[in-house]
Motif scaffolding. Structure first.
Motif, mmCIF file in Angstrom:
data_model
loop_
_atom_site.group_PDB
_atom_site.id
_atom_site.type_symbol
_atom_site.label_atom_id
_atom_site.label_comp_id
_atom_site.label_asym_id
_atom_site.label_seq_id
_atom_site.Cartn_x
_atom_site.Cartn_y
_atom_site.Cartn_z
ATOM 1 N N ARG A 50 0.812 -1.182 -0.078
ATOM 2 C CA ARG A 50 0.074 0.067 0.006
ATOM 3 C C ARG A 50 0.786 1.187 -0.128
ATOM 4 N NH1 ARG A 50 -1.983 -3.634 3.786
ATOM 5 N NH2 ARG A 50 -0.899 -2.634 5.484
ATOM 6 N N SER A 51 0.565 2.128 -1.026
ATOM 7 C CA SER A 51 1.301 3.517 -0.919
ATOM 8 C C SER A 51 0.465 4.512 -1.134
ATOM 9 C CB SER A 51 2.383 3.262 -2.216
ATOM 10 O OG SER A 51 1.649 2.991 -3.633
ATOM 11 N N ALA A 52 0.765 5.676 -0.589
ATOM 12 C CA ALA A 52 0.218 6.965 -0.708
ATOM 13 C C ALA A 52 1.340 7.994 -1.308
ATOM 14 C CB ALA A 52 -0.492 7.409 0.313
ATOM 15 N N GLU A 53 1.022 8.446 -2.606
ATOM 16 C CA GLU A 53 2.338 9.264 -3.139
ATOM 17 C C GLU A 53 2.036 10.687 -2.446
ATOM 18 O OE1 GLU A 53 1.322 9.580 -7.358
ATOM 19 O OE2 GLU A 53 1.952 7.443 -7.546
ATOM 20 N N LYS A 54 2.907 11.584 -2.683
ATOM 21 C CA LYS A 54 3.208 12.792 -1.993
ATOM 22 C C LYS A 54 1.910 13.704 -2.518
ATOM 23 C CE LYS A 54 6.142 17.171 -2.121
ATOM 24 N NZ LYS A 54 4.910 17.904 -2.548
ATOM 25 N N ASP A 55 1.254 14.286 -1.330
ATOM 26 C CA ASP A 55 -0.047 15.272 -1.514
ATOM 27 C C ASP A 55 -1.219 14.272 -1.802
ATOM 28 O OD1 ASP A 55 1.271 17.410 -1.086
ATOM 29 O OD2 ASP A 55 1.684 17.980 -2.982
ATOM 30 N N ALA A 56 -1.221 12.876 -1.575
ATOM 31 C CA ALA A 56 -2.601 12.193 -1.578
ATOM 32 C C ALA A 56 -3.395 12.514 -0.312
ATOM 33 C CB ALA A 56 -1.901 10.750 -1.412
ATOM 34 N N MET A 72 -6.662 -6.906 8.302
ATOM 35 C CA MET A 72 -5.757 -6.479 7.443
ATOM 36 C C MET A 72 -4.499 -6.013 8.022
ATOM 37 S SD MET A 72 -7.397 -6.771 4.633
ATOM 38 C CE MET A 72 -8.152 -8.440 5.314
ATOM 39 N N ASP A 73 -4.332 -6.104 9.463
ATOM 40 C CA ASP A 73 -3.187 -5.720 10.199
ATOM 41 C C ASP A 73 -3.013 -4.296 10.157
ATOM 42 O OD1 ASP A 73 -0.677 -6.431 11.768
ATOM 43 O OD2 ASP A 73 0.384 -6.386 9.966
ATOM 44 N N ILE A 74 -4.068 -3.607 10.139
ATOM 45 C CA ILE A 74 -3.767 -2.145 10.181
ATOM 46 C C ILE A 74 -4.020 -1.706 11.736
ATOM 47 C CG2 ILE A 74 -5.006 0.142 9.723
ATOM 48 C CD1 ILE A 74 -3.977 -1.302 7.426
ATOM 49 N N GLY A 75 -3.152 -0.938 12.337
ATOM 50 C CA GLY A 75 -3.275 -0.536 13.597
ATOM 51 C C GLY A 75 -4.589 0.246 14.099
ATOM 52 N N ALA A 76 -4.782 0.022 15.312
ATOM 53 C CA ALA A 76 -6.010 0.488 15.982
ATOM 54 C C ALA A 76 -6.192 1.987 16.081
ATOM 55 C CB ALA A 76 -6.323 -0.083 17.373
ATOM 56 N N GLY A 77 -5.059 2.737 16.063
ATOM 57 C CA GLY A 77 -4.919 4.048 16.172
ATOM 58 C C GLY A 77 -5.720 4.843 15.143
ATOM 59 N N LEU A 78 -5.741 4.161 13.641
ATOM 60 C CA LEU A 78 -6.313 4.574 12.454
ATOM 61 C C LEU A 78 -7.890 4.779 12.827
ATOM 62 C CD1 LEU A 78 -6.356 5.537 9.606
ATOM 63 C CD2 LEU A 78 -6.584 2.901 9.058
ATOM 64 N N LYS A 100 2.859 4.854 10.555
ATOM 65 C CA LYS A 100 2.708 4.397 12.083
ATOM 66 C C LYS A 100 1.475 3.319 12.089
ATOM 67 C CE LYS A 100 1.462 6.134 16.547
ATOM 68 N NZ LYS A 100 1.165 7.403 17.249
ATOM 69 N N TYR A 101 0.237 3.659 11.428
ATOM 70 C CA TYR A 101 -0.773 2.620 11.568
ATOM 71 C C TYR A 101 -0.753 1.427 10.691
ATOM 72 C CZ TYR A 101 -2.416 6.727 14.274
ATOM 73 O OH TYR A 101 -2.477 7.601 15.374
ATOM 74 N N ARG A 102 0.229 1.532 9.773
ATOM 75 C CA ARG A 102 0.414 0.383 8.760
ATOM 76 C C ARG A 102 -0.578 0.378 7.674
ATOM 77 N NH1 ARG A 102 1.192 -1.840 13.627
ATOM 78 N NH2 ARG A 102 -0.868 -3.313 13.249
#
Length: 262
Positions: free
Chosen positions: A174-180, A218-224, A246-248
């Protein structure tokens, strides 16, 4: 002179009554604010296209305030509003990239499944640009993406808000480009015909639990999801690149586990 035991009992009883009274006042105030919030949301959303009743999220677009202002997105999404509000479309381009753009309308997951069935061997990555929509469809799409070992991305100045990050979470990379622009908020009913406050609260809690369980799978951190719960449904909490890492929610190209068949 020390108070008698009888006087102590009366004082203790008075304290208990005061505490219970204060509790009921706070409870009534909370209920009143909930009703007011639901009415305000209903009025604000009345002109928007209706989705099915819970579990769905309505289309939500970022406010057009200047980037950097309180509650504003880091940048304005590049796609015009009319593109984002249309039902989600799928377009396979070069490099095995499937562009998923528009509102996650009820039925989007079925169309996505048909696309994957027809072109699955060519699809390597799903590029998302969506203001959100149906939670049911978002979860179904997310699960299929993970099962088929497909990556996900939010491109530069693309929007992935509301229930869209649920789809994003399904990617094996999973990737988020700059300014996503990636944002979350509370779950609530997206239809014009709204249930009672009690029904709305019950549905919201049930849907929130389903989303939290799916993100955990999906192994996403609970903080999200905590950020989502803390953000009113008529606002968005915009995730920074550091928070997504941080939240994967982003994996920096690292692949995650794919569930085994069966």
């Amino acid at each position: 002179m020390k108070p008698s035991s009888a006087l102590k009992a009366v004082i203790s009883m008075d304290d208990g009554l005061l505490m219970r009274g204060a509790f009921y006042v706070l409870l009534a105030a909370a209920a009143a604010f909930l009703v007011i919030d639901l009415r305000e949301i209903s009025t604000a959303e009345a002109a928007r296209p209706a989705l099915d009743v819970m579990p769905n999220l309505p289309t939500f677009l970022p406010a057009t305030t200047a980037p950097g202002a309180p509650g504003s997105p880091p940048v304005q999404p590049s796609s015009p509003e009319e593109v984002l509000r249309k039902p989600m479309t799928f377009n396979l381009v070069s490099g095995g990239v499937l562009r998923a753009e528009g509102t996650i309308d009820p039925g989007a997951a079925d169309r996505f499944a048909s696309e994957v069935e027809a072109r699955g061997e060519y699809i390597k990555l799903v590029s998302l640009n969506s203001p959100g929509g149906s939670v049911d469809d978002a979860i179904a799409m997310s699960k299929l993406i993970r099962e088929r070992n497909i990556a996900t991305k939010v491109a530069e100045k693309a929007l992935c808000a509301s229930s869209c990050p649920i789809i994003f979470a399904g990617g094996v990379a999973r990737s988020a480009e700059k300014d996503a622009v990636v944002g979350v908020h509370q779950v609530f009913n997206g239809s014009i015909e709204r249930p009672s406050p009690e029904q709305a609260m019950s549905s919201a809690q049930a849907t929130t639990a389903r989303v939290a369980r799916h993100l955990d799978e999906m192994d996403i951190g609970a903080g999200l999801w905590i950020h989502a719960l803390e953000t009113p449904p008529n606002q968005l909490y915009y995730l920074t690149p550091a928070e997504m890492s941080k939240y994967r929610l982003t994996t920096d190209g690292t692949h995650v586990a794919v569930p085994s068949a069966g």
